[in-house]
Write a protein that holds these residues in place. Structure first.
Motif, PDB file in Angstrom:
ATOM      1  N   ARG A 117       5.827   6.464   7.434  1.00 25.73           N
ATOM      2  CA  ARG A 117       5.279   6.217   8.768  1.00 25.73           C
ATOM      3  C   ARG A 117       6.063   6.959   9.850  1.00 25.73           C
ATOM      4  O   ARG A 117       5.551   7.147  10.961  1.00 25.73           O
ATOM      5  CB  ARG A 117       5.253   4.719   9.054  1.00 25.73           C
ATOM      6  CG  ARG A 117       4.237   3.950   8.226  1.00 25.73           C
ATOM      7  CD  ARG A 117       4.304   2.469   8.492  1.00 25.73           C
ATOM      8  NE  ARG A 117       5.568   1.880   8.046  1.00 25.73           N
ATOM      9  CZ  ARG A 117       5.898   0.610   8.228  1.00 25.73           C
ATOM     10  NH1 ARG A 117       5.080  -0.212   8.868  1.00 25.73           N
ATOM     11  NH2 ARG A 117       7.067   0.152   7.783  1.00 25.73           N
ATOM     12  N   ASP A 123       1.376   4.453  13.464  1.00 20.50           N
ATOM     13  CA  ASP A 123       0.672   3.728  12.424  1.00 20.50           C
ATOM     14  C   ASP A 123       0.096   2.449  13.030  1.00 20.50           C
ATOM     15  O   ASP A 123      -0.101   2.373  14.247  1.00 20.50           O
ATOM     16  CB  ASP A 123       1.615   3.441  11.255  1.00 20.50           C
ATOM     17  CG  ASP A 123       0.874   3.264   9.941  1.00 20.50           C
ATOM     18  OD1 ASP A 123       0.560   4.277   9.308  1.00 20.50           O
ATOM     19  OD2 ASP A 123       0.604   2.109   9.565  1.00 20.50           O
ATOM     20  N   GLU A 135      -5.533   5.722  10.863  1.00 22.39           N
ATOM     21  CA  GLU A 135      -4.176   6.181  10.598  1.00 22.39           C
ATOM     22  C   GLU A 135      -3.748   5.742   9.204  1.00 22.39           C
ATOM     23  O   GLU A 135      -4.302   4.763   8.674  1.00 22.39           O
ATOM     24  CB  GLU A 135      -3.210   5.603  11.637  1.00 22.39           C
ATOM     25  CG  GLU A 135      -3.484   6.086  13.038  1.00 22.39           C
ATOM     26  CD  GLU A 135      -2.762   5.277  14.094  1.00 22.39           C
ATOM     27  OE1 GLU A 135      -2.482   5.848  15.151  1.00 22.39           O
ATOM     28  OE2 GLU A 135      -2.499   4.088  13.867  1.00 22.39           O
ATOM     29  N   PRO A 136      -2.783   6.402   8.585  1.00 25.81           N
ATOM     30  CA  PRO A 136      -2.115   7.596   9.115  1.00 25.81           C
ATOM     31  C   PRO A 136      -2.892   8.868   8.811  1.00 25.81           C
ATOM     32  O   PRO A 136      -3.603   8.974   7.818  1.00 25.81           O
ATOM     33  CB  PRO A 136      -0.779   7.583   8.353  1.00 25.81           C
ATOM     34  CG  PRO A 136      -1.125   6.954   7.042  1.00 25.81           C
ATOM     35  CD  PRO A 136      -2.168   5.912   7.342  1.00 25.81           C
TER      36      PRO A 136
END
Length: 510
Positions: A117, A123, A135-136
């Protein structure tokens, strides 16, 4: 048996307030947003408390000013100790679902440096259940396209280029190669309907996020040519970008440094070099992307109508932040201009409203959304919350002691993709500003740079800085004091209402 209560929180991205028909944008076709405005209350003077996306969403979803949550820029972590809307909803029995994104970087103390992350822009915020994440790196969307049978190009982002092109040299009305039925807007809408159809008759909360009208400024057909550039609102800017740049060192930095490539895949050159025709084309595309989102919302609203849930559901429509759209020669969401901070807020309670169709002019901020939702569902906002519930406005009243000014902030420290702090010779913790603004004056205070003062009655587009004019020294002093008092009043206060006494712990009523 108590009537169930649902909440649909719609959070679009980069939609500025003056592109709302109820607030004067008569050139736009948004029948579903129009319906929401007719059945709810539209707030005319609403701002995000921070830009860009990460800080804005942190304020929206924690109810805290940037000065308190300190997720001050995209990629800067959000402290895990903060309460947020997702966590708070769980405390009152809701399982908060999220479609879209929150652009939250995790607290590094809760994980390790190799956590993937930390390699992305942001995130998902803790507390929410992702039921259609972007996301991601938009993996959810691109995976959905592949599952639909769409052959992804080698570089996935090329789906937003016109067919047969490997770049977009600048503003264009050509359509992107992805069809509207497979756009990111279509993806979010399908995820929303899938979630809602799975809930049955159980109460729900859904954060429904849309990426648009965020760049790249290229729309799928038929939205790419739905609006004429000639019908777009006039630009607000001086004769040259150099005249704008002379107003302040921070503005000078952005006018020299913002690239068109941030808004068009493969484009080069400075955004400040775009002429009026190009900006009008961008605005027409932006308007098309807005109508695409509105059409998608129509599908969600229709389902709620068909299932009898519309009257059980509070619907809130807002954006994370605005978009400069060429005003002051800028693109994006930066600095201190109104175009970046003024955003839509429309709220419809469940059932008929005594103020349906009205426009409220009181000053409201994104930090007000969390306490409003929690109060409506029978919960309570955290003591640390900087916002206040706007439910009294919906029910025909006005809260006692309501704010008499707007307050918002921007932190411009160096991040991976922008280095104003270094360019301006500032320390990391001096690269920040806050704004105090009312009907008459707008005061911008910088930690390490000169202040700004605008007379909004005489100069609504904020071209003339009066801060150094001795005739306005008293106004500067008054509004600097307002800014200081505001910050002192809202300093972190999670535990400040407790006290130890000879009889033990006491909790005071704030």
């Amino acid at each position: 048996m108590a009537r169930r209560k649902n909440v649909l929180l719609i959070v679009v991205d980069q939609w500025r307030a003056d592109f709302v028909p109820a607030l004067g944008a008569g050139f736009l076709r948004t029948p579903n947003l129009d319906r929401l405005c007719r059945e709810g209350v539209t707030f005319r003077n609403h701002v995000t408390n921070a830009v860009p996306c990460g800080p804005a969403r942190a304020s929206l979803l924690t109810g805290l000013y940037l000065m308190n949550h300190r997720a001050v820029q995209n990629t800067v972590p959000l402290d895990s100790r903060h309460m947020n809307l997702g966590k708070a909803l769980r405390r009152i029995g809701y399982d908060p679902a999220l479609i879209g994104y929150t652009t939250s970087t995790p607290d590094p103390r809760t994980t390790g440096g190799r956590d993937p992350r930390f390699t992305t822009l942001g995130d998902l915020m803790e507390g929410f259940r992702a039921v259609g994440a972007f996301e991601p790196s938009m993996d959810g969307y691109f995976g959905w396209l592949a599952q639909k049978g769409y052959a992804l190009p080698e570089k996935r982002e090329d789906i937003w280029l016109p067919e047969g092109e490997d770049s977009v040299p600048g503003a264009t009305d050509r359509p992107c190669r992805i069809p509207a039925e497979l756009s990111d807007t279509a993806y979010f809408t399908e995820r929303a309907l899938t979630y809602l159809k799975g809930k049955g008759d159980r109460p729900w909360f859904l954060h429904l996020g849309y990426w648009r009208p965020h760049p790249p400024f290229i729309a799928p057909a038929p939205y790419n040519t739905m609006y004429s550039p000639a019908d777009m609102p006039a630009l607000h800017r001086r004769a040259t970008w150099q005249e704008e740049a002379a107003q302040h060192p921070l503005l000078d930095f952005y006018l020299r440094g913002i690239s068109q490539g941030s808004f068009f895949h493969g484009a080069g050159g400075a955004a400040s070099a775009l002429d009026e025709a190009a900006i009008r084309t961008i605005r027409a595309t932006y308007a098309g992307l807005i109508t695409e989102v509105d059409d998608a919302l129509g599908q969600v609203f229709a389902y709620l109508d068909e299932t009898g849930q519309w009257d059980d559901t509070m619907v809130i429509f807002t954006s994370d932040h605005g978009e400069q759209l060429g005003d002051h020669y800028l693109l994006g969401k930066i600095g201190y201009h109104d175009e970046s901070f003024r955003i839509p807020l429309v709220v419809k309670e469940a059932g008929p409203s005594p103020r349906a169709g009205e426009i409220e002019s009181a000053f409201t901020e994104s930090v007000d959304v969390l306490p409003t939702i929690l109060e409506w569902l029978g919960g309570e906002a955290p003591r640390a919350c900087d916002g206040r519930s706007i439910l009294p406005f919906l029910q025909g009243g006005r809260p006692d002691g309501w704010r008499d000014h707007l307050f918002y902030e921007y932190d411009f420290r160096d991040v991976h993709y922008s280095k104003p702090e270094t360019a301006l010779g500032l320390g990391m913790d001096d690269a920040s500003l806050c704004v105090v603004q009312d009907e008459r004056w707008k005061y911008v205070h910088f930690s390490g740079l000169p202040p700004l003062l605008f007379d909004l009655r005489r100069d609504p587009q904020q071209f003339e800085n009066l801060a150094a004019d001795t005739a306005h020294a008293a106004v500067v002093a008054e509004y600097a004091q307002k800014a200081l008092s505001h910050r002192m009043r809202h300093a972190e206060r999670t535990l400040t209402h407790f006290r130890a006494t000879p009889g033990g712990l006491e909790e005071r009523n704030p």
